[in-house]
Structure formats: C-alpha cells, structure tokens
Design an enzyme around this catalytic site. Sequence first.
Site, PDB file in Angstrom:
ATOM      1  CD1 TRP A   1      -2.403  -2.179   1.478  1.00  0.00           C
ATOM      2  CD2 TRP A   1      -3.027  -1.116  -0.230  1.00  0.00           C
ATOM      3  NE1 TRP A   1      -3.399  -2.705   0.932  1.00  0.00           N
ATOM      4  CE2 TRP A   1      -3.882  -1.917  -0.261  1.00  0.00           C
ATOM      5  CE3 TRP A   1      -3.247   0.030  -1.244  1.00  0.00           C
ATOM      6  CZ2 TRP A   1      -5.048  -2.024  -1.229  1.00  0.00           C
ATOM      7  CZ3 TRP A   1      -4.273  -0.045  -2.067  1.00  0.00           C
ATOM      8  CH2 TRP A   1      -5.120  -1.179  -1.973  1.00  0.00           C
TER       9      TRP A   1
ATOM     10  CG  ASP B   1      -3.354   4.266   3.901  1.00  0.00           C
ATOM     11  OD1 ASP B   1      -4.402   3.909   4.348  1.00  0.00           O
ATOM     12  OD2 ASP B   1      -2.873   3.560   2.806  1.00  0.00           O
TER      13      ASP B   1
ATOM     14  CE  LYS C   1      -8.858  -2.785   3.305  1.00  0.00           C
ATOM     15  NZ  LYS C   1      -7.992  -1.694   2.528  1.00  0.00           N
TER      16      LYS C   1
HETATM   17  C1  LIG Z   1      -7.203  -1.465   1.411  1.00  0.00           C
HETATM   18  C2  LIG Z   1      -6.371  -0.369   1.751  1.00  0.00           C
HETATM   19  C3  LIG Z   1      -6.196   0.802   0.742  1.00  0.00           C
HETATM   20  C4  LIG Z   1      -7.233   1.194  -0.489  1.00  0.00           C
HETATM   21  O1  LIG Z   1      -8.164   1.325  -0.245  1.00  0.00           O
HETATM   22  P1  LIG Z   1      -9.390   1.716  -1.239  1.00  0.00           P
HETATM   23  O2  LIG Z   1     -10.660   2.465  -0.513  1.00  0.00           O
HETATM   24  O3  LIG Z   1      -9.632   0.526  -1.895  1.00  0.00           O
HETATM   25  O4  LIG Z   1      -8.710   3.022  -2.270  1.00  0.00           O
HETATM   26  C5  LIG Z   1      -5.128   1.503   0.945  1.00  0.00           C
HETATM   27  N1  LIG Z   1      -4.365   1.622   1.797  1.00  0.00           N
HETATM   28  C6  LIG Z   1      -4.472   0.449   2.849  1.00  0.00           C
HETATM   29  C7  LIG Z   1      -3.354   0.430   3.972  1.00  0.00           C
HETATM   30  C8  LIG Z   1      -5.467  -0.486   2.750  1.00  0.00           C
HETATM   31  O5  LIG Z   1      -5.358  -1.142   3.673  1.00  0.00           O
END
Ligand SMILES: *Cc1c(COP(=O)(O)O)cnc(C)c1O
Length: 360
Positions: A102, A172, A196
């Site tokens: 990511w 993030d 998540k």
């Molecule tokens: C799932 C995830 C993303 C991507 O998220 P989207 O909503 O599909 O853009 C980005 N960063 C992390 C750490 C993730 O787990």
Amino acid sequence: MSRVYNFSAGPAALPAEVMRRAQAEFRDCNGTGMSAMEMSHRSKAFIAIAEQAEADLRELLVIPANYKVLFLQGGATMQFGAIPLNLLRGKNTADYFRTGAWSEKAVKEAQRFCAVNLAVDTQAGNYTDIPDASEWKFSKDAAYVHYTPNETIHGVEFHDVPEAGDIPLVADMSSNILSRPIEVSKFGVIYAGAQKNIGPAGLCVVIIRDDLLGYMPEGYPSLLDYTAHAKAGSMLNTPPTYAWYFAGLVFQWLKDEGGIAAMEARNIQKSRKLYDFIDASDFYSNPVAKHCRSRMNVPFTLAKPELDKLFVEEADKAGLKNLEGHRSVGGMRASIYNAMPEAGVDALIAFMQEFEKRHG
Ligand SMILES: *Cc1c(COP(=O)(O)O)cnc(C)c1O
C-alpha cells in the site's frame, strides 16, 4: 446456515450486533419511517446521524478540537493523490516510508505531483521488516512524512508512531484505525478507507489538523480539496450517506464494547494466539520480523505450498472464509479486525491443527 467466520481483508466482516441493528432499522430509522439510505443528506434526520457519528469518532479517538473530521469518497486511493495536492504547500519534496504494497502505491501516486524521498524502503527484503529509526533517512525540506501504520497485504505494523519532528506526519490507517489507541496530536493527517475497520466500502475518513488547510493550488477538482470539504461539512456534494450512517453504528458499538483500549486488548489477545500457534508449528510460518507483526492481518505459508489451494477449499467448507493470501504475496492471510471474535481465531487454529495432522 451454520456459523461462518469471514477473514476477508476488505471489504471485511462487520460486527454481528451492528448488522442486526442495521437490519432492525433498515426501513424505519429513528422513527422516521425511512431508511437512512433514503434521507436527504441535508435533512434534519440525516444531519443528526452525521453529527452523532462524528462526535462518537472524536470521543473514541480523543480527536483534539483543532482537527477537522471529513467523511469523503474515493477511498484511501484518492487520498494518495489528494495528500500531495493539499499538503505540499509550495514545496516539492515529500518523505515516504515504503514498507509494503500500500505504501508502494501511495509513493507511485505522489510521484505524479512531487519528488519522493524514500526515508525507509524495505522493498528489497520483500517487506518483512522495519529498520530501526537510526537508519531512517529524512530529507531536509520535506513538506510532510507519509507512512502506512499497517500494511494490509504484507502484515507489517508499526507499533510506535515514527518521530518526524516538526514535519507533518501523514498516516494511511485504513487497516488499523480504531484497533488501538493513538495520539492524534502526533499527526498532521490521518486517513482511512472504511471497509476494513469502520464500515462498508464507499466512505473514507480524513482527520486533518486545521493549520494544514488552505493550501490547495488552483487548477484541480474541488472534490480533492480538503479545505473545501471542511468548509462544507463534508457535504460539498452528496456524501455516502448510508456508509456514514453505518460507520456511526460501528462507533456506537465500539463505545458499548468499552472503547478503543478494550479493542486493543482483544486484538493483542487474538493476534498473539495465532502467531504463537504459527511459531510453534513446523508446518505453518509467518515471514514478518516479530517486532513489527500486524495485529490485523496475519499472512502465513504452508511447508507444502502445493497444498495452498486445498487448505483454502477445506477451510471454506469448514466455514472459515476468504483465507487466500493476496495474489502478490501468495500463501494465506487471516484478517482479524475488530469485528472478528476470539472464537473465530480459535476456530481457525483448530482447523489449522487438524489440517496439519492430515497433511503435515
Ligand atoms: C485497502 C487499503 C487501501 C485501499 O483502499 P481503497 O478504499 O480501495 O482505495 C489503501 N491503504 C491501505 C493500508 C489499505 O488497507
């Protein structure tokens, strides 16, 4: 239907209690005779839902008053681009930690807007470790430092917040927000896609310190401008109303369950059980250095990789769903977010023991 435990990395399992409440309110939310999904985002009924959700999130994470909380769309991926646009503030360099799939994506997107200095880069080691802070290489004039506290695909988690001095720290937190207490004042921006650990897909929460607002350059879509969103109370256009409502139910559930400290205790317990089992076995293994293993996403491999497919199939039949690893990593992965009860981890371990007996 017998009991199912869903180990999906995202969209992921939601708390059973929340699902039941959403079901009970599905066609009549708060006595309005309407579903939350049928309300105008500007109606009194929805504004009350939206404000309560924000207040509960602020309470759970102890968000200081000088931070705005935005309820946006576009997922974490849109923030990969919005972060440099909003935060470069006339500078042209940003520091990034590349510690998994990511952050690798975040780096690629940022490179469209600025020079990226990789203060940490563990790609050469297949993203299985985080080096000691003494080895990090910050640049002199970075506009911000970006990192991914939990790498959802590689199962690598920072258990301490990096020290970035006066440079705004951007995180993030898509896959570990609300799983452990955090000190929000250490961050310039925290963002997290909802699917998540917050609620259904379609919502992305952005928490931003207010002195970082006001720097968006001209010439970009207003929907990427955090300042415009903050001024409009996240209602620059129609927000993802049902996902926002649902996130609010999850926040209330978290409060009822004892808040974030209680969640952390459970998450430590669940992840420790699973790692201890894997480490004690010669059949299963986890490649990540012990000091930075994720409490949320536990990747593991079999001593006989030719059995991967069978493992996933048999687990599925036993009600243990979505255990296949990410296609870029292979093997298996168990995502055990807040909504995964300890009984789900126990069931997984029992299955793994039994599978090893038959095939080990
Ligand atoms: C799932 C995830 C993303 C991507 O998220 P989207 O909503 O599909 O853009 C980005 N960063 C992390 C750490 C993730 O787990």
